[in-house]
Scaffold this motif. Structure first.
Motif, PDB file in Angstrom:
ATOM      1  N   LEU A  75       0.833  -1.208   0.000  1.00  0.00           N
ATOM      2  CA  LEU A  75       0.000   0.000   0.000  1.00  0.00           C
ATOM      3  C   LEU A  75       0.863   1.253   0.000  1.00  0.00           C
ATOM      4  O   LEU A  75       1.852   1.344   0.742  1.00  0.00           O
ATOM      5  CB  LEU A  75      -0.884   0.026   1.253  1.00  0.00           C
ATOM      6  N   TYR A  76       0.474   2.216  -0.811  1.00  0.00           N
ATOM      7  CA  TYR A  76       1.152   3.514  -0.852  1.00  0.00           C
ATOM      8  C   TYR A  76       0.747   4.294   0.386  1.00  0.00           C
ATOM      9  O   TYR A  76      -0.447   4.476   0.648  1.00  0.00           O
ATOM     10  CB  TYR A  76       0.736   4.244  -2.126  1.00  0.00           C
ATOM     11  N   THR A  93      -5.448   9.496   1.168  1.00  0.00           N
ATOM     12  CA  THR A  93      -6.245   9.890   0.009  1.00  0.00           C
ATOM     13  C   THR A  93      -7.096  11.132   0.280  1.00  0.00           C
ATOM     14  O   THR A  93      -7.744  11.630  -0.629  1.00  0.00           O
ATOM     15  CB  THR A  93      -7.154   8.721  -0.435  1.00  0.00           C
ATOM     16  N   GLY A 100      -6.016  -1.644   2.696  1.00  0.00           N
ATOM     17  CA  GLY A 100      -6.151  -0.350   2.029  1.00  0.00           C
ATOM     18  C   GLY A 100      -7.524   0.278   2.096  1.00  0.00           C
ATOM     19  O   GLY A 100      -7.708   1.425   1.685  1.00  0.00           O
ATOM     20  N   THR A 160     -11.676   7.524  -0.065  1.00  0.00           N
ATOM     21  CA  THR A 160     -11.128   6.690  -1.127  1.00  0.00           C
ATOM     22  C   THR A 160     -10.095   5.744  -0.535  1.00  0.00           C
ATOM     23  O   THR A 160      -9.277   6.155   0.296  1.00  0.00           O
ATOM     24  CB  THR A 160     -10.457   7.575  -2.209  1.00  0.00           C
ATOM     25  N   ASN A 161     -10.127   4.480  -0.963  1.00  0.00           N
ATOM     26  CA  ASN A 161      -9.154   3.500  -0.489  1.00  0.00           C
ATOM     27  C   ASN A 161      -7.739   3.883  -0.926  1.00  0.00           C
ATOM     28  O   ASN A 161      -7.549   4.632  -1.888  1.00  0.00           O
ATOM     29  CB  ASN A 161      -9.493   2.110  -1.022  1.00  0.00           C
ATOM     30  N   ARG A 181      -3.979   3.450  -2.545  1.00  0.00           N
ATOM     31  CA  ARG A 181      -3.448   2.825  -3.753  1.00  0.00           C
ATOM     32  C   ARG A 181      -2.709   1.555  -3.347  1.00  0.00           C
ATOM     33  O   ARG A 181      -1.912   1.553  -2.416  1.00  0.00           O
ATOM     34  CB  ARG A 181      -2.490   3.779  -4.458  1.00  0.00           C
ATOM     35  N   SER A 182      -3.015   0.463  -4.036  1.00  0.00           N
ATOM     36  CA  SER A 182      -2.321  -0.796  -3.768  1.00  0.00           C
ATOM     37  C   SER A 182      -1.547  -1.207  -5.017  1.00  0.00           C
ATOM     38  O   SER A 182      -1.834  -0.742  -6.124  1.00  0.00           O
ATOM     39  CB  SER A 182      -3.304  -1.882  -3.346  1.00  0.00           C
ATOM     40  N   PHE A 183      -0.562  -2.064  -4.813  1.00  0.00           N
ATOM     41  CA  PHE A 183       0.300  -2.508  -5.901  1.00  0.00           C
ATOM     42  C   PHE A 183       0.285  -4.028  -5.975  1.00  0.00           C
ATOM     43  O   PHE A 183       0.364  -4.700  -4.940  1.00  0.00           O
ATOM     44  CB  PHE A 183       1.742  -2.050  -5.662  1.00  0.00           C
TER      45      PHE A 183
END
Length: 145
Positions: free
Chosen positions: A86-87, A91, A117, A126-127, A129-131
């Motif tokens: 997760l970044y 958000t 997230g 807002t959730n 950012r996931s990678f």
């Protein structure tokens, strides 16, 4: 020194020592990694999660940094073959998040996110950012594209 004063002084000293050691233990459990970026992948060894030499105990998460990233990435270990990246940017207004166990929290306005997230508490709506992550040759490859 009287007996009551001695007991009180020793009691406060013990409480302070226990509190201090628990705070230090909490700091020691967070692992920060400076990881290379190869192509579009941030790479960290699976062993970064191990807390003992035998590889029997694991950290719940590590925080990964690279000079090319504006914010770090938290990587949670779900199980042996499953990880969540997760970044760590809120958000709501873009503040860097902090990790507390299995949740991320924004120090600016209190938004909270689960380790997957999802928004748990606002004002963020807002959730994170996931990678996507793949595992190759005992390396976690976090796809930044």
């Amino acid at each position: 020194m009287r007996r009551k004063e001695f007991i009180r002084t020793c009691g406060f000293g013990c409480i302070g020592l226990l509190t201090g050691s628990s705070l230090l233990h909490g700091c020691a459990s967070t692992k920060y990694i400076n990881a290379p970026i190869n192509g579009s992948f941030l790479e960290i060894p699976v062993s970064a999660f191990s807390t003992d030499e035998e590889g029997n105990e694991y950290r719940q998460f590590v925080i990964v940094q690279n000079d090319q990233l504006q914010y770090p990435i938290s990587v949670f270990r779900i199980n042996r073959d499953s990880y969540q990246a997760l970044y760590m940017r809120c958000t709501h207004q873009g503040t860097e998040l902090q990790i507390f166990g299995d949740r991320l929290q924004c120090p600016a306005h209190g938004s909270e996110f689960k380790s997957n997230g999802e928004v748990q508490n606002g004002p963020a709506d807002t959730n994170l950012r996931s990678f996507p992550i793949t595992i190759q040759n005992n390396l976690l490859k976090i796809d930044l594209s």
